[in-house]
Design a protein around this motif. Sequence first.
Motif, mmCIF file in Angstrom:
data_model
loop_
_atom_site.group_PDB
_atom_site.id
_atom_site.type_symbol
_atom_site.label_atom_id
_atom_site.label_comp_id
_atom_site.label_asym_id
_atom_site.label_seq_id
_atom_site.Cartn_x
_atom_site.Cartn_y
_atom_site.Cartn_z
ATOM 1 N N LEU A 100 0.816 -1.210 0.000
ATOM 2 C CA LEU A 100 0.000 0.000 0.000
ATOM 3 C C LEU A 100 0.854 1.266 0.000
ATOM 4 N N VAL A 101 1.928 1.283 0.775
ATOM 5 C CA VAL A 101 2.796 2.463 0.842
ATOM 6 C C VAL A 101 3.656 2.557 -0.416
ATOM 7 N N ASN A 102 4.366 1.489 -0.732
ATOM 8 C CA ASN A 102 5.091 1.337 -1.999
ATOM 9 C C ASN A 102 6.017 2.509 -2.336
ATOM 10 N N ASP A 103 6.838 2.924 -1.362
ATOM 11 C CA ASP A 103 7.849 3.942 -1.646
ATOM 12 C C ASP A 103 8.936 3.889 -0.576
ATOM 13 N N ASP A 104 9.951 4.718 -0.737
ATOM 14 C CA ASP A 104 11.067 4.781 0.205
ATOM 15 C C ASP A 104 11.130 6.130 0.915
ATOM 16 N N VAL A 105 9.989 6.752 1.087
ATOM 17 C CA VAL A 105 9.917 8.050 1.757
ATOM 18 C C VAL A 105 10.032 7.858 3.272
#
Length: 283
Positions: A44-49
């Motif tokens: 769901l988040v699918n990022d490296d922030v």
Amino acid sequence: AGILIPLPSTNSYPNILGRPPNKVKNAAVKFVGSGYTSHCVETLVNDDVKYDVIVLEFTQHGHHGLDFLMQRLRLRYPDAIIIYIHLYALEREIADEKGLMPLQTGNRKPSNALKWGGIMYDKGKEVLKEISSTMKKHGGYVYELPRAKKPMDSHYMFMPDWRHLSVDGHKVVATEVSSLITKLASKVDYSHEKASLGTWSSGDQCYSWFMSGNVPVEFTGGNIVGVPLGGMNVIYAINFRFPGTIKFINSDIHPAPVLMSFMVRKDTYPKMEIELNSNKIIV
């Protein structure tokens, strides 16, 4: 959040919180509880922030996966401020002189004879206690939608159904949560530069066509159907009238548990035979 209010992309509390200079990513999924989210949070988040603040809310659809979700979030974001927003539905937490809720009587006419109480009110306090304990265990915090002394003084925060937040209700949540974030950031001396970004450990691999109707995996024997939920809301499922298959491949080198969500049209759940890697089970 805010699917029933005018211009939810502007007036819902996540979007109010996300107004400049803040930057917000809404990874929420409609109509699911924390169980699904806890197992699929990486997808769901699918990022490296590196997020400074994480806001959770599962009021309508269950908090039973909250502990596992917090474990995973803390592993990934060890320094983030994590806040659980605890809302309530007015129709379920007030009662008339007979102890009946508006949810039971269907009467949503404002009246000072209505008082806080009833079965759902007591249950709500128990749920909040469990949520608070879980959040504290993982270094998180809880924000609770305020209750005026007289229920009708809280009436303005709800839509005519007395269940969903009104535009004013979303403003209240956004304003108070924003103040809480400022207070907590000062209290814990939070610094974005010093905060770290961890891992998802073994991660997750989730596929969903619940909201879009687009199935990203191979399937046979069924067809996509849309199920109306009132208003403009539609959820999608693969409808199997006869034996069929859904094919996906585990991208990890290690065996992994498989979880499946399914819907039924009746109150009684029908028996289903599922075969996974030649192992048959009945659910």
